[in-house]
Design a protein around this motif. Structure first.
Motif, PDB file in Angstrom:
ATOM      1  N   UNK A 321     -39.546  -0.892  22.370  1.00 62.11           N
ATOM      2  CA  UNK A 321     -38.889  -0.060  21.932  1.00 62.11           C
ATOM      3  C   UNK A 321     -39.110   0.811  20.334  1.00 62.11           C
ATOM      4  N   UNK A 322     -40.665   0.131  20.635  1.00 61.78           N
ATOM      5  CA  UNK A 322     -41.379   1.119  19.473  1.00 61.78           C
ATOM      6  C   UNK A 322     -42.137   2.392  20.083  1.00 61.78           C
ATOM      7  N   UNK A 323     -42.222   3.387  19.266  1.00 56.07           N
ATOM      8  CA  UNK A 323     -43.163   4.697  20.036  1.00 56.07           C
ATOM      9  C   UNK A 323     -44.306   4.121  20.520  1.00 56.07           C
ATOM     10  N   UNK A 324     -44.918   5.211  21.416  1.00 52.58           N
ATOM     11  CA  UNK A 324     -45.777   4.676  22.295  1.00 52.58           C
ATOM     12  C   UNK A 324     -47.096   4.360  22.093  1.00 52.58           C
ATOM     13  N   UNK A 325     -47.718   5.077  20.905  1.00 54.99           N
ATOM     14  CA  UNK A 325     -48.884   4.714  20.278  1.00 54.99           C
ATOM     15  C   UNK A 325     -48.808   2.947  19.373  1.00 54.99           C
ATOM     16  N   UNK A 326     -47.699   2.781  18.927  1.00 52.84           N
ATOM     17  CA  UNK A 326     -47.753   1.484  18.469  1.00 52.84           C
ATOM     18  C   UNK A 326     -47.887   0.170  19.647  1.00 52.84           C
ATOM     19  N   UNK A 348     -41.893  -2.029  12.154  1.00 54.77           N
ATOM     20  CA  UNK A 348     -40.616  -1.367  13.096  1.00 54.77           C
ATOM     21  C   UNK A 348     -39.099  -0.908  12.335  1.00 54.77           C
ATOM     22  N   UNK A 349     -39.093   0.527  12.977  1.00 54.45           N
ATOM     23  CA  UNK A 349     -37.358   0.980  12.035  1.00 54.45           C
ATOM     24  C   UNK A 349     -36.927   1.594  13.741  1.00 54.45           C
ATOM     25  N   UNK A 350     -36.351   0.807  14.789  1.00 56.79           N
ATOM     26  CA  UNK A 350     -35.905   0.910  15.641  1.00 56.79           C
ATOM     27  C   UNK A 350     -34.574   0.965  16.045  1.00 56.79           C
ATOM     28  N   UNK A 352     -31.968  -0.254  17.552  1.00 62.16           N
ATOM     29  CA  UNK A 352     -31.544  -1.297  18.158  1.00 62.16           C
ATOM     30  C   UNK A 352     -31.871  -2.851  16.730  1.00 62.16           C
ATOM     31  N   UNK A 353     -33.158  -2.367  16.802  1.00 56.69           N
ATOM     32  CA  UNK A 353     -33.695  -4.403  15.720  1.00 56.69           C
ATOM     33  C   UNK A 353     -32.549  -4.065  14.218  1.00 56.69           C
ATOM     34  N   UNK A 354     -32.869  -2.942  13.624  1.00 56.91           N
ATOM     35  CA  UNK A 354     -32.479  -2.181  12.651  1.00 56.91           C
ATOM     36  C   UNK A 354     -31.255  -3.326  12.523  1.00 56.91           C
ATOM     37  N   UNK A 355     -30.607  -2.672  13.728  1.00 60.85           N
ATOM     38  CA  UNK A 355     -28.725  -3.259  13.367  1.00 60.85           C
ATOM     39  C   UNK A 355     -28.676  -4.665  13.319  1.00 60.85           C
ATOM     40  N   UNK A 356     -29.676  -5.441  14.613  1.00 60.96           N
ATOM     41  CA  UNK A 356     -29.327  -7.149  14.650  1.00 60.96           C
ATOM     42  C   UNK A 356     -29.950  -7.310  13.153  1.00 60.96           C
ATOM     43  N   UNK A 357     -31.076  -6.838  12.542  1.00 59.06           N
ATOM     44  CA  UNK A 357     -31.309  -7.524  11.704  1.00 59.06           C
ATOM     45  C   UNK A 357     -29.182  -7.717  10.410  1.00 59.06           C
TER      46      UNK A 357
END
Length: 386
Positions: A321-326, A348-350, A352-357
């Motif tokens: 889910x990270x941006x392509x460059x990262x 990683x500020x995506x 889905x990840x933030x909601x999971x945290x």
């Protein structure tokens, strides 16, 4: 629930994107104990964003926490730093050119690996602002809803930590590696505290360059202590370190990303554990002293809330889910068999990840709900570092 008339402090540590976990813990506490409201707020790194948002929010504490949750749930990586492949590659090229040429080529003042101006604009839209001044804090202080707010940065020139305090000015101090300054809080203070070293550019405050407040803060609880706290609730996004590994595990040579993750944990998260342990030792010592022998020493009860799961491992599982460059650079710096991505978990500020945290924070706080309520009522914490 009846909150004791102590000075409650909420200490929010750093950890980049991991600070979303703090929001989940606070969401559960606000729902289960809506009358709880800490008089002292301190924030470091991304925790400074949470602390300032709570301190400036008008209305009840549950409303303040709900607004903070909405802020995080509307976040995505593009709103924190520029993610275009060309932008990141240009900065990497400048850094690389500077290094391989021995400083003869490239820019002399390389200001961060990424452009975080999107974060400044995101916070400007999400905080009550007048110019760079953050509104709401002064009003909450005047109404007695808040006693003090402290945001910590690191002065890159002196190498010392600075606590920027808005609130009671008669408690300012200058001891050891930490000094306090009385200020009207601005967006620059928040951006400086949240400026991950090397990754985000430093910010100039009072003609000196400042960065992430966790770099030299060896005693993360000390700002709250100096501000008069008698009971501290700290929220750390660092899972309890494992004491042993499976006997059949064969570790490959550590990747650069793994080493960076260990360094980031040591700099930004591990000191809170050490400080809380020291606080509990002092509490036991004070208990053994007669009242007339205690002098200026006082007991300060501490509870640390933390994840039961490794947030770095979760970040590694959500790499796609990270941006392509990262994705490109993370794969080059990490081992594909790595068990955890601690460094990645901070940037990683995506959604889905933030909601999971946030959800994890709620669940972990709910699992300790009775203990948290007892602590806020005035009881000692039986497992302060759980």
């Amino acid at each position: 629930m009846s909150i004791t008339p102590e000075k409650h402090a909420l200490v929010l540590s750093g950890g980049g994107a991991r600070a979303a976990y703090q929001v989940g813990c606070l969401r559960h506490i606000a729902q289960a104990m809506p009358e709880y409201r800490p008089q002292i707020l301190t924030g470091v790194s991304a925790g400074a964003i949470n602390a300032v948002h709570l301190a400036s929010s008008r209305g009840s504490w549950p409303e303040a926490v709900a607004k903070l949750s909405d802020l995080w749930l509307s976040l995505e990586t593009e709103r924190v730093y520029a993610t275009e492949f060309s932008s990141i590659m240009a900065r990497v090229f400048k850094w690389g050119l500077r290094v391989i040429s021995g400083g003869r080529l490239g820019h002399a003042d390389l200001r961060g690996m990424v452009d975080n101006r999107p974060l400044r604009e995101f916070l400007r839209a999400g905080l009550p602002m007048e110019g760079d001044r953050i509104l709401g804090i002064e009003e909450n202080l005047a109404e007695g809803l808040l006693q003090s707010l402290a945001i910590i940065t690191t002065n890159y020139g002196s190498g010392r930590s600075v606590a920027w305090v808005e609130g009671e000015s008669d408690v300012l101090w200058e001891r050891g590696q930490l000094r306090a300054r009385d200020v009207d809080m601005t967006l620059d203070h928040v951006m400086a505290s949240a400026a991950l070293p090397m990754f985000f550019p430093a910010v100039k405050l009072e003609n000196m360059w400042h960065g992430d407040g966790g770099i030299r803060l060896t005693a993360p609880l000390s700002p709250a202590l100096h501000l008069g706290a008698t009971r501290i609730l700290a929220v750390s996004p660092r899972a309890k370190p494992t004491t042993s590994l499976p006997p059949d595990l064969r570790d490959p040579y550590p990747s650069p990303a793994q080493i960076a993750g260990v360094l980031m944990n040591a700099v930004f998260l591990d000191m809170l554990d050490y400080d809380a342990l020291q606080m509990n030792r002092i509490n036991r010592l004070v208990d053994q002293l007669a009242e007339e022998e205690r002098g200026d020493m006082r007991k300060v009860e501490v509870m640390v809330l933390r994840p039961r799961e490794d947030l770095g491992k979760l970040a590694g599982e959500h790499e796609l889910n990270m941006p392509r460059a990262f994705r490109f650079f993370e794969r080059g710096l990490n081992d594909r068999n790595a068990r955890s991505s601690d460094a990645l978990s901070m940037v990683i500020f995506e959604p889905e990840y933030l909601a999971m945290l946030i959800r994890m924070g709620e669940e972990d706080a709910a699992a300790r709900s009775d203990e948290i309520e007892a602590f806020l009522r005035g009881e000692a914490c039986s497992t302060p570092l759980w």
